[in-house]
Design a protein around this motif. Structure first.
Motif, short mmCIF file in Angstrom:
data_model
loop_
_atom_site.label_atom_id
_atom_site.label_comp_id
_atom_site.label_asym_id
_atom_site.label_seq_id
_atom_site.Cartn_x
_atom_site.Cartn_y
_atom_site.Cartn_z
N VAL A 1 0.86 -1.18 0.00
CA VAL A 1 0.00 0.00 0.00
C VAL A 1 0.90 1.23 0.00
O VAL A 1 1.89 1.29 0.72
N LEU A 2 0.55 2.18 -0.83
CA LEU A 2 1.31 3.43 -0.88
C LEU A 2 0.55 4.50 -0.10
O LEU A 2 -0.60 4.79 -0.43
N VAL A 3 1.17 5.04 0.94
CA VAL A 3 0.57 6.18 1.65
C VAL A 3 1.30 7.42 1.19
O VAL A 3 2.54 7.44 1.13
N VAL A 4 0.55 8.45 0.81
CA VAL A 4 1.17 9.71 0.39
C VAL A 4 0.74 10.81 1.33
O VAL A 4 -0.44 10.98 1.61
N GLU A 5 1.71 11.55 1.83
CA GLU A 5 1.46 12.74 2.67
C GLU A 5 2.07 13.92 1.93
O GLU A 5 3.17 13.83 1.39
N GLY A 6 1.38 15.04 1.90
CA GLY A 6 1.88 16.19 1.15
C GLY A 6 1.42 16.14 -0.30
O GLY A 6 1.06 15.08 -0.81
N SER A 7 1.45 17.30 -0.94
CA SER A 7 0.88 17.35 -2.30
C SER A 7 1.94 17.15 -3.37
O SER A 7 3.05 17.67 -3.28
N PRO A 8 1.58 16.40 -4.42
CA PRO A 8 2.44 16.37 -5.60
C PRO A 8 2.28 17.68 -6.37
O PRO A 8 1.23 18.33 -6.25
N CYS A 9 3.28 18.10 -7.10
CA CYS A 9 3.15 19.36 -7.84
C CYS A 9 3.61 19.18 -9.28
O CYS A 9 4.57 18.48 -9.58
N LEU A 10 2.87 19.86 -10.17
CA LEU A 10 3.12 19.71 -11.62
C LEU A 10 4.06 20.77 -12.18
O LEU A 10 4.64 20.60 -13.25
#
Ligand code: SF4
Ligand code: SF4
Length: 372
Positions: A129-138
């Motif tokens: 499972v991948l947990v992501v914290e914080g936003s990805p940015c383009l």
């Protein structure tokens, strides 16, 4: 040699049978197993109660590998989790039966840490499972957020490709959060705007409630799938009600008693904080029922209005302390934008209904109506 089951691992770590049974009971309560259709069906088929279903799962399943990425964040969600006052549960779920890679909490750093992530991605491809914290940015092809010389987009896409499911924790990962506030210089987005081919659950909040993050991980561990969600991909078990639905100041709201300033008599007497900006009526989260710090309190109970931190673009919704300022942010693009648009319509409709009702009741126009 085959991998140990979670039960075997826990027993080897010194957990007694008695504590294991207690743990299973806690876990089943946390994921609301007895209330889900799948949980009920499983229990009925196996002639077991909810704790028995969890125990059976932990006796047959091996540990759940988790890779936890931090992108544009303040690590507030990790901080909240590590300071959670229910260490036995969080510790057992996260340290002993789950997380393989977590940049802030893991002992390894640099090359060793990246190597641990690579090994997990290879060995458990399609299972972790991948947990992501914080936003990805383009913006600038992701160059605003680089780790080890690689852009956050690269890192996210690579880890997402082998994941069985994704958990986006915190408002940043779910909807862009603080980095995505106007004018959003890095073009921050929610994970679901970038990864569209994987099951995703959002656990927004600033920070996310630690027990909700742990609860969703536990749900996946036991049931092998993510929990049911609302239109914004938030788990219904935790986001099925507004803060307002279970607020202990609700009787004052119904009675039309609203605190007008933080130091005044109304605030001292625990009156409703709506006129001080409370977004409780339009905010879906579990704060007023689950609360924080093992059920001790939550912001509204402590005298502060709800800021609406589990809703999209809450940073851009106007003054935090301004009554009736439901989020009015211009929605971003993609799924987040559409969802935010729906939220705005709902918020505006509620605010309008409140104003009309309040006027009808002969009260101040800024305050909500008395319920029927
Ligand atoms: S959601 Fe809030 S607390 Fe969590 S990482 Fe983002 S800014 Fe920090
Ligand atoms: S408006 Fe806020 S303070 Fe008032 S009852 Fe609703 S959630 Fe509680």
């Amino acid at each position: 040699m085959s991998e140990k089951t979670i039960y075997q691992q826990l027993r080897e770590d010194g957990l007694s049978r008695r504590d294991f049974v207690k743990f299973c009971g806690l876990l089943s309560g946390m994921i609301g197993l007895e209330f889900t259709a799948t949980g009920k069906a499983l229990g009925a088929a196996a002639r077991r109660d909810a704790a028995g279903v969890v125990a059976e799962a932990l006796k047959s399943k091996t540990r759940l590998p988790i890779i936890w990425l931090e992108l544009q964040d303040c690590a507030g969600c990790t901080e909240a989790l590590s300071r959670s006052l229910s260490p036995s549960l969080s510790n057992l779920v996260l340290n002993r039966i789950a997380v393989d890679y977590q940049e802030t909490l893991m002992a390894a750093a640099g090359v060793q840490a990246e190597e641990a992530k690579r090994r997990t991605m290879e060995k458990y491809r399609g299972q972790y499972v991948l947990v992501v914290e914080g936003s990805p940015c383009l913006g600038l092809d992701g160059a605003y957020c680089t780790i080890g010389g690689r852009s956050n987009l690269d890192i996210l896409r690579e880890a997402a490709a082998g994941a069985a499911a994704i958990i986006a924790t915190g408002n940043c990962a779910a909807f862009g959060g603080l980095p995505g506030a106007r004018p959003n210089p890095t073009e921050a987005r929610g994970v679901m705007d970038i990864i569209t081919d994987k099951p995703i659950v959002n656990i927004p909040g600033c920070p996310a409630i630690p027990d909700v993050t742990t609860g969703v991980i536990a749900h996946f561990l036991v049931m092998g799938a993510l929990p049911k969600t609302d239109a914004l991909k938030r788990p219904l078990a935790f986001y099925g009600h507004t803060i307002h639905d279970h607020c202990l100041r609700r009787p004052f709201y119904e009675a039309g008693e609203f605190a007008e300033d933080f130091g005044g008599q109304g605030a001292r007497e625990g009156w409703c904080l709506y006129e001080l900006g409370c977004k409780g009526p339009t905010t879906y989260n579990a704060c007023s029922s689950l609360k924080w710090e093992r059920g001790l309190s939550f912001p509204v109970q402590s005298g502060h209005p709800c800021l609406g931190c589990s809703e999209p673009h809450f940073w851009d919704g106007g003054g935090f302390y301004q009554g009736q300022s439901a989020p009015l942010a211009k929605p971003g693009s993609g799924a987040t934008g559409l969802a935010a648009g729906a939220g705005v319509v709902l918020g505006a409709a509620l605010a309008g209904a409140n104003r009309v009702g309040k006027r009808a009741a002969g009260k101040k126009t800024a305050a909500p109506p008395k319920a029927d």
